[in-house]
Design a protein around this motif. Structure first.
Motif, PDB file in Angstrom:
ATOM      1  N   ASN A  56      30.957  38.313  33.732  1.00  0.00           N
ATOM      2  CA  ASN A  56      32.348  38.633  34.611  1.00  0.00           C
ATOM      3  C   ASN A  56      33.382  39.037  33.697  1.00  0.00           C
ATOM      4  O   ASN A  56      34.014  38.279  33.092  1.00  0.00           O
ATOM      5  N   ALA A  68      39.127  38.413  38.934  1.00  0.00           N
ATOM      6  CA  ALA A  68      38.481  36.849  38.854  1.00  0.00           C
ATOM      7  C   ALA A  68      39.002  35.698  39.339  1.00  0.00           C
ATOM      8  O   ALA A  68      38.537  34.800  39.940  1.00  0.00           O
ATOM      9  N   THR A  88      36.209  34.136  41.374  1.00  0.00           N
ATOM     10  CA  THR A  88      35.935  32.583  40.740  1.00  0.00           C
ATOM     11  C   THR A  88      37.031  31.507  41.387  1.00  0.00           C
ATOM     12  O   THR A  88      36.494  30.241  41.005  1.00  0.00           O
ATOM     13  N   ARG A 131      39.662  33.588  29.136  1.00  0.00           N
ATOM     14  CA  ARG A 131      38.278  33.135  29.542  1.00  0.00           C
ATOM     15  C   ARG A 131      37.143  33.793  28.938  1.00  0.00           C
ATOM     16  O   ARG A 131      36.835  34.838  29.247  1.00  0.00           O
ATOM     17  N   HIS A 185      31.691  34.737  31.273  1.00  0.00           N
ATOM     18  CA  HIS A 185      32.964  35.009  31.679  1.00  0.00           C
ATOM     19  C   HIS A 185      33.624  35.716  30.377  1.00  0.00           C
ATOM     20  O   HIS A 185      33.590  35.182  29.377  1.00  0.00           O
TER      21      HIS A 185
END
Length: 343
Positions: free
Chosen positions: A181, A187, A191, A285, A302
């Motif tokens: 990702n 994101a 997420t 991240r 990620h």
């Protein structure tokens, strides 16, 4: 042995570099980059492309140093090659100064860049309001050329590019064994990560070929970055501002404050303006995660939230993301393979 199928979501500088690192470092692996937008329509395309470190007090120094050092070494090797003009890589020297000396009087990256030293009094006098600063030589990746080169390098490693928008990571279940990702601001919706936020940046691209050195300061967030084909003038750092339209008041302010430090810019010719949302997170991240739904598992890595450090850290974080993909490979190879047709 069947190939391990890896999907990398996102085609900015972080996504493409991560895809290249995975494709080139993991044998028997097929990599597909899935993105809604590719160059020249990504946020990365608006960046000046300068490897300028951005200190994050929430992230351990040793990690930031490793990411920047790996990125600098990677781009340096390109700059020393015959491919440098086509890739859009060049050396760039200049000044960075402050109204007040920063806490990091000797920055962690000072021995990674070239010819680092503190500015002398005569240099400081050149720039109104400057009280402390340093000068150094770094590297620059002309965004459009560099992103195109990354795409070609990926395809040379038998990777693929696929246009599309992923609304839910589970859409990829059964189609890929590992998902990486690299969606930046995307994101947040993908997420549910509310720790990521936009920092709006508006820039001018101008024709001013007489400028050869960068100028950067914390005073009014001003920067002047000469590139191969244009000079990038900035900028704005507007947190939680989602506007993507050009703000005329920002346009006026950017040009005015740049002219304070480089008066010759009053003679420049404007080429274009742009707005991008820096995908910012207090700590970017970079981790692996196993998602579970209805007894099914999805392996995810990620790599997002770089904020203004996307160019400066891109290759270092890509290498680390590729290592995380390697770490989850044993789990891929010891579980039954599902196919999309069984969903």
């Amino acid at each position: 042995m069947e190939k391990v199928r890896v999907a990398v979501i996102g085609a900015g500088i972080v996504g493409l570099s991560t895809a290249v690192c995975v494709a080139e470092s993991i044998p028997n692996c097929s990599v597909t980059v899935i993105a809604e937008k590719f160059s020249p329509n990504t946020t990365s395309d608006l960046a000046a492309g300068v490897l300028s470190p951005h200190f994050s007090p929430e992230t351990p120094i040793y990690r930031q140093r490793r990411w920047f050092e790996d990125t600098f070494a990677h781009v340096y090797s390109i700059a020393q090659s015959e491919d440098a003009p086509d890739v859009g890589v060049q050396f760039l020297s200049g000044w960075e100064f402050f109204e007040k000396p920063p806490k990091e009087r000797m920055p962690f990256w000072s021995d990674i860049t070239l010819a680092f030293r503190f500015m002398n009094e005569s240099e400081l006098k050149r720039f109104p309001g400057a009280r402390f600063g340093w000068t150094y030589t770094t590297l620059q990746c002309e965004s459009n050329r560099y992103l195109n080169w990354l795409e070609k390098r990926l395809m040379k490693a038998e990777g693929q590019l696929q246009e599309g928008k992923v609304m839910d990571l589970w859409e990829l279940d059964g189609k890929y064994d590992i998902v990486v990702n690299c969606t930046g601001m995307g994101a947040r919706a993908l997420t549910g990560d509310m720790q990521i936020y936009p920092v709006r940046g508006q820039v001018h691209k101008v024709h001013a070929p007489w400028l050869k050195h960068f100028v950067r300061t914390d005073i009014n967030n001003m920067y002047i970055y000469p590139g191969i084909n244009s000079v990038t003038l900035g900028g704005t750092r507007q947190r939680d501002d989602w506007r993507l339209s050009i703000d005329p008041s920002d346009s006026k302010a950017i040009l005015e404050k740049c002219c304070v430090y480089e008066p010759s810019l009053k003679l420049c010719r404007k080429l274009s303006e742009g707005v991008g949302l820096r995908p910012t997170r207090d700590v970017l991240r970079l981790e692996k995660e196993k998602l579970e739904r209805d007894g099914r598992h999805m392996l995810v890595v990620h790599n997002y939230g770089h904020g203004p450090a996307g160019v400066g850290f891109h290759w270092g974080t890509a290498k680390e993301a590729a290592q995380l993909v390697k770490e989850v490979l044993p789990e891929v190879r010891h579980r039954p393979r599902y196919t999309a047709s069984k969903l």
